[in-house]
Design a protein around this motif. Structure first.
Motif, PDB file in Angstrom:
ATOM      1  N   ASP A  57      -6.150  -7.860   0.581  1.00 36.84           N
ATOM      2  CA  ASP A  57      -6.729  -7.751   2.166  1.00 36.84           C
ATOM      3  C   ASP A  57      -6.959  -9.306   2.851  1.00 36.84           C
ATOM      4  O   ASP A  57      -7.725  -8.638   3.199  1.00 36.84           O
ATOM      5  CB  ASP A  57      -7.495  -7.141   1.792  1.00 36.84           C
ATOM      6  CG  ASP A  57      -6.713  -5.313   1.017  1.00 36.84           C
ATOM      7  OD1 ASP A  57      -5.815  -5.051   1.450  1.00 36.84           O
ATOM      8  OD2 ASP A  57      -7.479  -4.454   0.862  1.00 36.84           O
TER       9      ASP A  57
ATOM     10  N   TYR B 284      -2.649   6.703   3.288  1.00 35.91           N
ATOM     11  CA  TYR B 284      -3.609   7.135   2.492  1.00 35.91           C
ATOM     12  C   TYR B 284      -5.483   5.974   2.669  1.00 35.91           C
ATOM     13  O   TYR B 284      -4.618   5.225   2.623  1.00 35.91           O
ATOM     14  CB  TYR B 284      -3.312   6.904   0.846  1.00 35.91           C
ATOM     15  CG  TYR B 284      -2.092   7.275   0.575  1.00 35.91           C
ATOM     16  CD1 TYR B 284      -2.556   8.518   0.101  1.00 35.91           C
ATOM     17  CD2 TYR B 284      -0.348   6.562   0.273  1.00 35.91           C
ATOM     18  CE1 TYR B 284      -1.576   9.652  -0.388  1.00 35.91           C
ATOM     19  CE2 TYR B 284       0.582   7.810   0.134  1.00 35.91           C
ATOM     20  CZ  TYR B 284       0.233   8.694  -0.320  1.00 35.91           C
ATOM     21  OH  TYR B 284       0.936   9.911  -0.659  1.00 35.91           O
ATOM     22  N   ALA B 285      -6.113   6.745   2.270  1.00 37.29           N
ATOM     23  CA  ALA B 285      -7.643   6.362   2.996  1.00 37.29           C
ATOM     24  C   ALA B 285      -8.010   5.053   1.802  1.00 37.29           C
ATOM     25  O   ALA B 285      -8.308   4.182   1.968  1.00 37.29           O
ATOM     26  CB  ALA B 285      -8.034   7.346   3.061  1.00 37.29           C
ATOM     27  N   ASP B 286      -7.549   5.686   1.011  1.00 33.85           N
ATOM     28  CA  ASP B 286      -7.485   4.747  -0.437  1.00 33.85           C
ATOM     29  C   ASP B 286      -6.853   3.270  -0.220  1.00 33.85           C
ATOM     30  O   ASP B 286      -5.045   3.725  -0.579  1.00 33.85           O
ATOM     31  CB  ASP B 286      -7.077   5.828  -1.593  1.00 33.85           C
ATOM     32  CG  ASP B 286      -7.397   4.429  -3.644  1.00 33.85           C
ATOM     33  OD1 ASP B 286      -7.712   3.523  -3.075  1.00 33.85           O
ATOM     34  OD2 ASP B 286      -7.351   5.642  -4.306  1.00 33.85           O
ATOM     35  N   PRO B 287      -7.363   2.595  -0.582  1.00 30.97           N
ATOM     36  CA  PRO B 287      -5.677   0.760  -0.618  1.00 30.97           C
ATOM     37  C   PRO B 287      -5.180   0.702  -1.924  1.00 30.97           C
ATOM     38  O   PRO B 287      -4.134   0.730  -1.593  1.00 30.97           O
ATOM     39  CB  PRO B 287      -7.019  -0.254   0.109  1.00 30.97           C
ATOM     40  CG  PRO B 287      -8.861   0.613  -0.162  1.00 30.97           C
ATOM     41  CD  PRO B 287      -8.507   2.132  -0.527  1.00 30.97           C
ATOM     42  N   LYS B 288      -6.084   1.454  -3.223  1.00 38.21           N
ATOM     43  CA  LYS B 288      -5.066   1.159  -3.728  1.00 38.21           C
ATOM     44  C   LYS B 288      -3.752   1.892  -4.021  1.00 38.21           C
ATOM     45  O   LYS B 288      -2.507   1.578  -4.247  1.00 38.21           O
ATOM     46  CB  LYS B 288      -5.545   1.450  -5.139  1.00 38.21           C
ATOM     47  CG  LYS B 288      -6.618   0.345  -5.592  1.00 38.21           C
ATOM     48  CD  LYS B 288      -7.061   0.295  -6.931  1.00 38.21           C
ATOM     49  CE  LYS B 288      -7.981  -0.154  -6.969  1.00 38.21           C
ATOM     50  NZ  LYS B 288      -8.956  -0.251  -8.284  1.00 38.21           N
ATOM     51  N   ARG B 289      -3.432   3.575  -3.385  1.00 37.76           N
ATOM     52  CA  ARG B 289      -3.021   4.417  -3.347  1.00 37.76           C
ATOM     53  C   ARG B 289      -2.066   3.664  -1.989  1.00 37.76           C
ATOM     54  O   ARG B 289      -0.133   4.542  -2.347  1.00 37.76           O
ATOM     55  CB  ARG B 289      -3.563   5.286  -3.337  1.00 37.76           C
ATOM     56  CG  ARG B 289      -2.468   6.549  -3.564  1.00 37.76           C
ATOM     57  CD  ARG B 289      -3.084   8.359  -2.589  1.00 37.76           C
ATOM     58  NE  ARG B 289      -2.081   9.410  -3.344  1.00 37.76           N
ATOM     59  CZ  ARG B 289      -3.326  10.515  -2.880  1.00 37.76           C
ATOM     60  NH1 ARG B 289      -3.838  10.976  -3.075  1.00 37.76           N
ATOM     61  NH2 ARG B 289      -1.572  11.690  -3.173  1.00 37.76           N
ATOM     62  N   GLN B 290      -2.523   3.482  -0.793  1.00 37.82           N
ATOM     63  CA  GLN B 290      -1.454   2.890  -0.569  1.00 37.82           C
ATOM     64  C   GLN B 290      -0.866   1.926  -0.711  1.00 37.82           C
ATOM     65  O   GLN B 290       0.541   1.763  -0.114  1.00 37.82           O
ATOM     66  CB  GLN B 290      -2.709   2.188   1.357  1.00 37.82           C
ATOM     67  CG  GLN B 290      -2.010   1.787   2.548  1.00 37.82           C
ATOM     68  CD  GLN B 290      -0.859   2.739   3.361  1.00 37.82           C
ATOM     69  OE1 GLN B 290      -1.085   3.978   3.329  1.00 37.82           O
ATOM     70  NE2 GLN B 290       0.249   1.902   3.439  1.00 37.82           N
TER      71      GLN B 290
ATOM     72  N   ARG C 193       0.029   1.257  -3.458  1.00 35.64           N
ATOM     73  CA  ARG C 193       1.337   1.732  -4.432  1.00 35.64           C
ATOM     74  C   ARG C 193       2.609   2.290  -3.572  1.00 35.64           C
ATOM     75  O   ARG C 193       3.446   2.595  -3.364  1.00 35.64           O
ATOM     76  CB  ARG C 193       1.408   2.524  -5.264  1.00 35.64           C
ATOM     77  CG  ARG C 193      -0.081   1.793  -6.167  1.00 35.64           C
ATOM     78  CD  ARG C 193      -0.108   2.587  -7.072  1.00 35.64           C
ATOM     79  NE  ARG C 193      -1.164   1.968  -8.669  1.00 35.64           N
ATOM     80  CZ  ARG C 193      -0.515   1.839  -9.662  1.00 35.64           C
ATOM     81  NH1 ARG C 193       0.732   1.889  -9.708  1.00 35.64           N
ATOM     82  NH2 ARG C 193      -0.479   0.548 -10.551  1.00 35.64           N
TER      83      ARG C 193
ATOM     84  N   MET D 228      -6.554  -6.640  -4.799  1.00 39.93           N
ATOM     85  CA  MET D 228      -6.635  -5.813  -4.013  1.00 39.93           C
ATOM     86  C   MET D 228      -7.488  -6.953  -2.992  1.00 39.93           C
ATOM     87  O   MET D 228      -7.477  -6.845  -1.716  1.00 39.93           O
ATOM     88  CB  MET D 228      -7.586  -4.352  -4.135  1.00 39.93           C
ATOM     89  CG  MET D 228      -6.893  -3.440  -4.543  1.00 39.93           C
ATOM     90  SD  MET D 228      -4.856  -3.403  -3.627  1.00 39.93           S
ATOM     91  CE  MET D 228      -5.286  -2.729  -2.124  1.00 39.93           C
TER      92      MET D 228
ATOM     93  N   THR E 261      -0.098   3.458   7.562  1.00 35.64           N
ATOM     94  CA  THR E 261      -0.952   4.048   6.889  1.00 35.64           C
ATOM     95  C   THR E 261      -0.589   5.332   6.750  1.00 35.64           C
ATOM     96  O   THR E 261      -1.049   5.506   7.501  1.00 35.64           O
ATOM     97  CB  THR E 261      -2.359   3.304   7.312  1.00 35.64           C
ATOM     98  OG1 THR E 261      -2.152   1.809   7.554  1.00 35.64           O
ATOM     99  CG2 THR E 261      -3.437   3.522   5.985  1.00 35.64           C
TER     100      THR E 261
END
Length: 142
Positions: free
Chosen positions: A51, A10-16, A18, A47, A8
């Motif tokens: 998740d 990135y804090a942004d789940p979408k960016r993580q 990708r 997402m 992990t």
């Protein structure tokens, strides 16, 4: 890297997500054999379904996403790519959105109760909109 899976970062789940797709894509095939990733977007339920599913682990889902994005899924019999129909009848027409995107799905897991499926839209320009991860009998896709 945890157990052969991207960390992990990135804090942004979408960016993580990708990032995970890109990293696994890079790791799973040598460069001369690597098929390019198709352009893709994340649908409104993607997402949440990713998740909150206990149907399958995240790595397996990302591997199948890569199969879809590289165009390998239709040639892999384990994926069993097929149309999402307008109703449960096998002879009903394929679901098509107002923007002319067509609904597709494939197997993530096989031979298990409520086997997980990946659902997506193929847009008229050829890009992919990832829809949801769902159980076999769940046909909800928006």
């Amino acid at each position: 890297m945890r157990d052969g899976y991207p960390p992990t970062v990135y804090a942004d789940p979408k960016r993580q997500f990708r990032y995970e797709v890109e990293q696994l894509w890079l790791w799973t095939a040598p460069e001369p054999e690597r098929q390019p990733l198709n352009s893709y977007s994340l649908g409104p339920d993607w997402m949440t379904s990713l998740d909150h599913t206990e149907l399958v682990d995240r790595r397996k889902t990302v591997e199948v996403v890569i199969d879809v994005l590289t165009g390998r899924a239709p040639t892999n019999p384990a994926r069993s790519v097929h149309a999402v129909r307008t109703n449960q009848a096998g002879s009903s027409p394929q679901r098509v959105r107002e923007d002319q995107a067509v609904a597709l799905r494939c197997s993530i897991k096989n031979n298990t109760a409520s086997a997980a499926r990946l659902m997506w839209w193929r847009l008229p320009d050829g890009s992919i909109e990832l829809g949801r991860v769902a159980a076999h009998d769940d046909m909800n896709l928006r």
